[in-house]
Design a protein around this motif. Structure first.
Motif, mmCIF file in Angstrom:
data_model
loop_
_atom_site.group_PDB
_atom_site.id
_atom_site.type_symbol
_atom_site.label_atom_id
_atom_site.label_comp_id
_atom_site.label_asym_id
_atom_site.label_seq_id
_atom_site.Cartn_x
_atom_site.Cartn_y
_atom_site.Cartn_z
ATOM 1 N N SER A 92 -46.728 -65.395 -13.086
ATOM 2 C CA SER A 92 -46.884 -64.850 -11.732
ATOM 3 C C SER A 92 -47.524 -65.867 -10.803
ATOM 4 N N LEU A 93 -48.547 -66.554 -11.288
ATOM 5 C CA LEU A 93 -49.282 -67.501 -10.453
ATOM 6 C C LEU A 93 -48.465 -68.755 -10.139
ATOM 7 N N LEU A 94 -47.691 -69.228 -11.093
ATOM 8 C CA LEU A 94 -46.846 -70.391 -10.830
ATOM 9 C C LEU A 94 -45.801 -70.063 -9.767
ATOM 10 N N ALA A 95 -45.263 -68.847 -9.825
ATOM 11 C CA ALA A 95 -44.300 -68.416 -8.812
ATOM 12 C C ALA A 95 -44.979 -68.302 -7.448
ATOM 13 N N ALA A 96 -46.190 -67.763 -7.436
ATOM 14 C CA ALA A 96 -46.937 -67.638 -6.180
ATOM 15 C C ALA A 96 -47.246 -69.021 -5.602
ATOM 16 N N LEU A 97 -47.637 -69.960 -6.461
ATOM 17 C CA LEU A 97 -47.971 -71.306 -5.997
ATOM 18 C C LEU A 97 -46.754 -72.005 -5.363
#
Length: 362
Positions: A92-97
């Motif tokens: 989720s965080l890699l996609a958000a970044l």
């Protein structure tokens, strides 16, 4: 100085929840220059269409949509971390970044890297965690975010401590203390001084560590953060124990235990009990030490925490072995071995079997 947790027990807090909650709603909107190509198109546009395009440029809508999606992914990641599913949180965080990078929102990137570092730590992937934490620190420096720098430095220092690079960790915490003092932020000062105390204690200078912990507590009380305060009290108790000041050891751990019970901070409750057991054993108060071990066992069973139940059996075994009651000590080692097999912890099982073998020769 674990302020869960990144580093269980002493390092606290690696990722301060208060700071994340403060930053979570701070967004910097980036707008792109509107391209008037729609006016150059051969197809005629009515007045309403043109007005809508002027007020809501395509690039602005894309930026807004990307931000909303990224913010949603970060919220999902927070929940996934709470649910102990760090691998999902990383996705989720890699996609958000990727989305935050596309709209060039540095502050949001920094906060996402904070969570990403935490997720990697939960998985034991310290190399990736350090990369994420250092990226967060770099962003804080680029944006002149001094509070972000303080917490980033504390995160880096905590990882260095975990890796055994104690001198480098101490230098990192010193820098954090200096910045925290300049911005006069009580939370940042309390955290940085507490972690600096821990690094100092690891280097064997317990008297200096005690002074740092005591100063840290003055700031931690000011921000009314009992979880952070308990952690520092436990650190202080361990420093007093190391210098043989049993009166202050018992008083400090006793206060930490009461505060931990009130706030239901179970891991620090275990730490405080362990410190009190060691101190009371050192001054020959066997009955009090036994009562505390009984409390520890009850707590572990109430929580269904098998690893802590195993540690309690180990403490009981050492307690009775110290008194020369080898039969009872053997019984507790055997019970601990059973739990190590339940946990499939072969390394712990080998250690316990070795202790059991030695005690059977006595």
């Amino acid at each position: 100085m674990k302020q869960k947790n990144l580093l269980p027990g002493q390092i606290q807090p690696v990722f301060p929840l208060k700071m994340w909650q403060r930053y979570q709603n701070q967004h910097i909107y980036t707008f792109y220059i509107f391209l008037f190509t729609c006016l150059l198109m051969p197809v005629a546009a009515n007045a309403a269409d043109v007005t809508e395009q002027l007020h809501y440029p395509q690039s602005q809508r894309v930026s807004r949509d990307a931000r909303n999606e990224a913010d949603s992914l970060v919220k999902i990641a927070e929940q996934q971390l709470k649910q102990q599913t760090p691998a999902k949180a990383i996705d989720s965080l890699l996609a958000a970044l990727e989305l935050y990078h596309s709209i060039r929102d540095l502050k949001a990137q920094g906060l996402a890297y904070d969570l990403l570092g935490r997720a990697y730590i939960q998985l034991g992937r310290n190399k990736e965690a350090e990369d994420a934490i250092r990226r967060r620190l770099a962003i804080a420096r680029d944006t002149q975010d001094f509070r972000g720098q303080v917490f980033g430095l504390n995160n880096v220092g905590s990882l260095l401590l975990q890796q055994g690079a104690t001198v480098a960790a101490r230098e990192t915490f010193v820098e954090a203390v200096e910045i925290a003092s300049k911005i006069k932020n009580n939370e940042a000062q309390g955290l940085s001084l507490s972690n600096l105390g821990l690094a100092t204690a690891r280097l064997g200078d317990y008297n200096k560590a005690i002074k740092l912990y005591e100063t840290a507590l003055t700031y931690r009380r000011l921000v009314n953060d009992p979880l952070a305060e308990i952690n520092t009290y436990n650190n202080l108790g361990e420093a007093y124990l190391a210098v043989g000041d049993y009166q202050n050891t018992i008083g400090t751990f006793g206060y930490a235990l009461r505060l931990a019970k009130t706030t239901r901070d179970r891991m620090n409750e275990f730490r405080a009990i362990d410190g009190l057991v060691a101190a009371h054993n050192s001054v020959g108060r066997k009955e009090r030490a036994s009562d505390l071990l009984s409390q520890r066992l009850t707590l572990a069973r109430e929580l269904g925490n098998i690893p802590e139940e195993l540690r309690t059996f180990e403490s009981y075994a050492a307690f009775y072995e110290r008194q020369g009651n080898y039969k009872t000590a053997r019984n507790f080692y055997e019970r601990a071995i059973v739990l190590s097999r339940t946990l499939e912890d072969s390394q712990k099982e080998v250690i316990l079997l070795s202790k059991l073998t030695q005690i059977m020769k006595k």
